[in-house]
Write a protein that holds these residues in place. Structure first.
Motif, mmCIF file in Angstrom:
data_model
loop_
_atom_site.group_PDB
_atom_site.id
_atom_site.type_symbol
_atom_site.label_atom_id
_atom_site.label_comp_id
_atom_site.label_asym_id
_atom_site.label_seq_id
_atom_site.Cartn_x
_atom_site.Cartn_y
_atom_site.Cartn_z
ATOM 1 N N UNK A 292 0.838 -1.206 0.000
ATOM 2 C CA UNK A 292 0.000 0.000 0.000
ATOM 3 C C UNK A 292 0.868 1.250 0.000
ATOM 4 N N UNK A 293 1.908 1.255 0.850
ATOM 5 C CA UNK A 293 2.809 2.409 0.881
ATOM 6 C C UNK A 293 3.602 2.511 -0.415
ATOM 7 N N UNK A 294 3.964 1.382 -1.000
ATOM 8 C CA UNK A 294 4.662 1.397 -2.296
ATOM 9 C C UNK A 294 3.826 2.111 -3.353
ATOM 10 N N UNK A 295 2.529 1.799 -3.376
ATOM 11 C CA UNK A 295 1.631 2.446 -4.332
ATOM 12 C C UNK A 295 1.566 3.950 -4.092
ATOM 13 N N UNK B 286 17.073 4.369 -0.813
ATOM 14 C CA UNK B 286 17.985 4.772 -1.886
ATOM 15 C C UNK B 286 18.224 3.636 -2.876
ATOM 16 N N UNK B 287 18.231 2.398 -2.389
ATOM 17 C CA UNK B 287 18.372 1.256 -3.305
ATOM 18 C C UNK B 287 17.172 1.194 -4.250
ATOM 19 N N UNK B 288 15.975 1.385 -3.703
ATOM 20 C CA UNK B 288 14.777 1.364 -4.543
ATOM 21 C C UNK B 288 14.771 2.521 -5.543
ATOM 22 N N UNK B 289 15.192 3.701 -5.096
ATOM 23 C CA UNK B 289 15.274 4.848 -6.015
ATOM 24 C C UNK B 289 16.336 4.586 -7.075
ATOM 25 N N UNK B 290 17.398 3.891 -6.708
ATOM 26 C CA UNK B 290 18.396 3.504 -7.698
ATOM 27 C C UNK B 290 17.782 2.680 -8.812
ATOM 28 N N UNK B 291 16.824 1.806 -8.459
ATOM 29 C CA UNK B 291 16.118 1.045 -9.488
ATOM 30 C C UNK B 291 15.338 1.945 -10.431
ATOM 31 N N UNK B 292 14.757 3.017 -9.898
ATOM 32 C CA UNK B 292 14.026 3.968 -10.741
ATOM 33 C C UNK B 292 14.961 4.663 -11.720
ATOM 34 N N UNK B 293 16.124 5.084 -11.234
ATOM 35 C CA UNK B 293 17.070 5.771 -12.114
ATOM 36 C C UNK B 293 17.638 4.827 -13.170
ATOM 37 N N UNK B 294 17.757 3.533 -12.828
ATOM 38 C CA UNK B 294 18.264 2.555 -13.801
ATOM 39 C C UNK B 294 17.265 2.359 -14.937
ATOM 40 N N UNK C 89 9.821 -2.540 -9.168
ATOM 41 C CA UNK C 89 10.471 -3.853 -9.219
ATOM 42 C C UNK C 89 11.366 -4.059 -7.999
ATOM 43 N N UNK C 90 12.204 -3.079 -7.706
ATOM 44 C CA UNK C 90 13.119 -3.219 -6.567
ATOM 45 C C UNK C 90 12.350 -3.223 -5.246
ATOM 46 N N UNK C 91 11.336 -2.361 -5.146
ATOM 47 C CA UNK C 91 10.584 -2.285 -3.901
ATOM 48 C C UNK C 91 9.763 -3.554 -3.674
ATOM 49 N N UNK C 92 9.263 -4.168 -4.731
ATOM 50 C CA UNK C 92 8.518 -5.426 -4.589
ATOM 51 C C UNK C 92 9.406 -6.512 -3.990
ATOM 52 N N UNK C 93 10.659 -6.519 -4.368
ATOM 53 C CA UNK C 93 11.622 -7.469 -3.778
ATOM 54 C C UNK C 93 11.858 -7.135 -2.303
ATOM 55 N N UNK C 94 12.036 -5.867 -1.983
ATOM 56 C CA UNK C 94 12.255 -5.479 -0.595
ATOM 57 C C UNK C 94 11.027 -5.754 0.279
ATOM 58 N N UNK C 95 9.854 -5.714 -0.292
ATOM 59 C CA UNK C 95 8.638 -5.920 0.493
ATOM 60 C C UNK C 95 8.514 -7.333 1.043
ATOM 61 N N UNK C 96 9.316 -8.258 0.549
ATOM 62 C CA UNK C 96 9.293 -9.637 1.041
ATOM 63 C C UNK C 96 10.257 -9.850 2.195
ATOM 64 N N UNK C 97 11.015 -8.829 2.572
ATOM 65 C CA UNK C 97 11.976 -8.960 3.660
ATOM 66 C C UNK C 97 11.256 -9.201 4.987
#
Length: 326
Positions: A106-109, A255-263, A306-314
Motif C-alpha cells: 500500500x505504501x509502495x503504491x 535509496x536502493x529502490x530509487x536507484x532502481x528507478x534511475x536505472x 520492481x526493486x521495492x517489490x523485492x524489498x517488500x518480502x523482507x
C-alpha cells in the motif's frame, strides 16, 4: 514399617548414620523444587560403603531450569538479532507477515503515485526547458536544470498528495517534501553526467549503463537524504527526523529502490544496445512532449516498483518502510 526405613541387610553401624541415610532417602522420594534460584546444579547423595560407613557423592542433574541471569542474556542476544540480515526474533513474528506485506505494498503504491512517477515526468519536462535555454546534454547547466525540475516535481507531488488527499499536517508534509526533494536534486542532477560517462565506457550497452546508474544515482540520492536531515532537521529545526542509526538504514533501503528507478529511466533512450525496455519506455522522435514525459514517469515508476517489490518480502525490521508503519 515405613517404606523409607533402612533395609535390614544395610543397617548402619551407628544411629547418626541411620538418620543421615533416612534423610537422604526422604529427599530422593520428594519432587525436585521448581524455583530456578533454589535448584542446585547437582544433588548430594549418601552411598553406603562395604565397610558400613557413609560417603557423600555429587550426582549431576540431567535437566535444569535456566536461571534469571542466563534468561536476561538470551533476551540481549534476541535484541542484537534485530539488525541481523538472516535471524528473525520471536518478537518480530508477532504480527502477521502477510498483513505487513500488504501494508508495504500500500505504501509502495502511494510512493509511486505521489513521487516516483512525477520524478521521471518532471525530469523529462525539464530537459525540454534546458534545451530551449541552450544547454546541451553534456553541460553542467543541463544537469542542474533537470535535477532542479525533478526535485520540484517530487516536492509538489508529495505535498499535494499528502495534504489534499491524505489529509496530513501541512507543515509536516511540506518539510518531508523538502527533505525528499533534496535527495531527488542530488540524484536527478547526477543522472545525465553519469549516463554520459557510462555510455562512453560501455558503448551504449544498456545492462551495464543501467546497473552503473543504479549504483551511482542511488548513492547520490542517499547522500542527499543525509544532507537534507542535517540541513532541514538539525540546522533549521524543521520537523524532519535528525540523523540516527535507524533512519540511516532506512534511508539506505529507500535509496536502493530509487536507484532502481534511475536505472529503468535509462530505457527511455531507445537507441541503446540490448535495451529490452525500449517498448514501452523508449522516447520516439514522433512523441509529443507530454507523451515523452509520461513514458519517463512510467519508466521510473516501474524501476522503483520492481526493486521495492523485492524489498517488500523482507522480514519485519529489514525493510526501510517499517519505521514509518509503526
Amino acid at each position: 514399617t515405613s517404606v523409607f526405613a533402612p533395609h535390614p541387610r544395610l543397617q548402619p553401624r551407628n544411629q547418626l548414620a541411620s538418620r543421615l541415610l533416612l534423610r537422604t532417602r526422604n529427599q530422593e522420594a520428594t519432587m525436585f523444587p521448581t524455583s530456578a534460584t533454589r535448584l542446585p546444579r547437582s544433588l548430594a547423595k549418601h552411598v553406603l560403603t562395604r565397610s558400613g560407613g557413609l560417603r557423600l557423592v555429587r550426582v549431576p542433574l540431567s535437566t535444569r531450569i535456566v536461571p534469571e541471569k542466563e534468561a536476561a542474556a538470551a533476551r540481549a542476544v534476541s535484541q542484537s538479532a534485530r539488525m541481523s540480515t538472516v535471524a528473525e526474533t520471536e518478537e518480530m513474528k508477532t504480527e502477521s507477515h502477510t498483513a505487513l506485506i500488504a501494508k508495504r505494498y500500500q505504501l509502495t503504491t502511494e510512493v509511486i503515485a505521489s513521487k516516483v512517477f512525477w520524478a521521471g515526468f518532471g525530469w523529462q519536462g525539464s530537459s525540454v526547458i534546458a534545451e530551449q535555454m541552450g544547454y546541451g546534454a553534456d553541460t553542467g547547466g543541463f544537469a542542474l536544470v533537470t535535477g532542479g525540475g525533478e526535485a520540484t516535481a517530487v516536492f509538489l507531488g508529495h505535498s499535494l498528495f499528502y495534504t489534499l488527499i491524505k489529509g496530513g499536517v501541512a507543515k509536516d508534509e511540506l518539510s518531508t517534501a523538502l527533505w525528499l526533494g533534496t535527495g531527488t536534486f542530488f540524484s536527478g542532477t547526477a543522472w545525465q553526467p553519469v549516463v554520459n560517462v557510462l555510455c562512453d565506457v560501455t558503448g551504449n550497452f544498456f545492462p551495464a549503463v543501467a546497473a552503473g546508474t543504479m549504483v551511482a544515482c542511488g548513492s547520490a540520492f542517499y547522500a542527499g537524504l543525509r544532507v537534507g536531515r542535517a540541513l532541514w532537521g538539525e540546522t533549521l529545526g524543521l520537523p524532519v527526523a535528525k540523523r540516527d542509526y535507524d533512519n540511516l538504514n532506512s534511508d539506505a533501503g529507500l535509496s536502493v529502490a530509487i536507484g532502481g528507478a534511475t536505472a529503468m529511466f535509462v530505457a527511455c533512450d531507445g537507441s541503446m544496445v540490448m535495451n529490452m525496455f525500449s517498448f514501452p519506455f523508449g522516447v520516439l522522435d514522433t512523441d509529443t512532449t507530454l507523451m515523452a514525459m509520461v513514458r519517463a514517469g512510467g519508466a521510473t515508476a516501474t524501476g522503483y516498483g520492481i526493486v521495492q517489490a523485492w524489498q517488500n518480502l523482507f522480514p519485519k525490521g529489514r525493510n526501510w518502510m517499517d519505521i514509518y508503519l509503526k
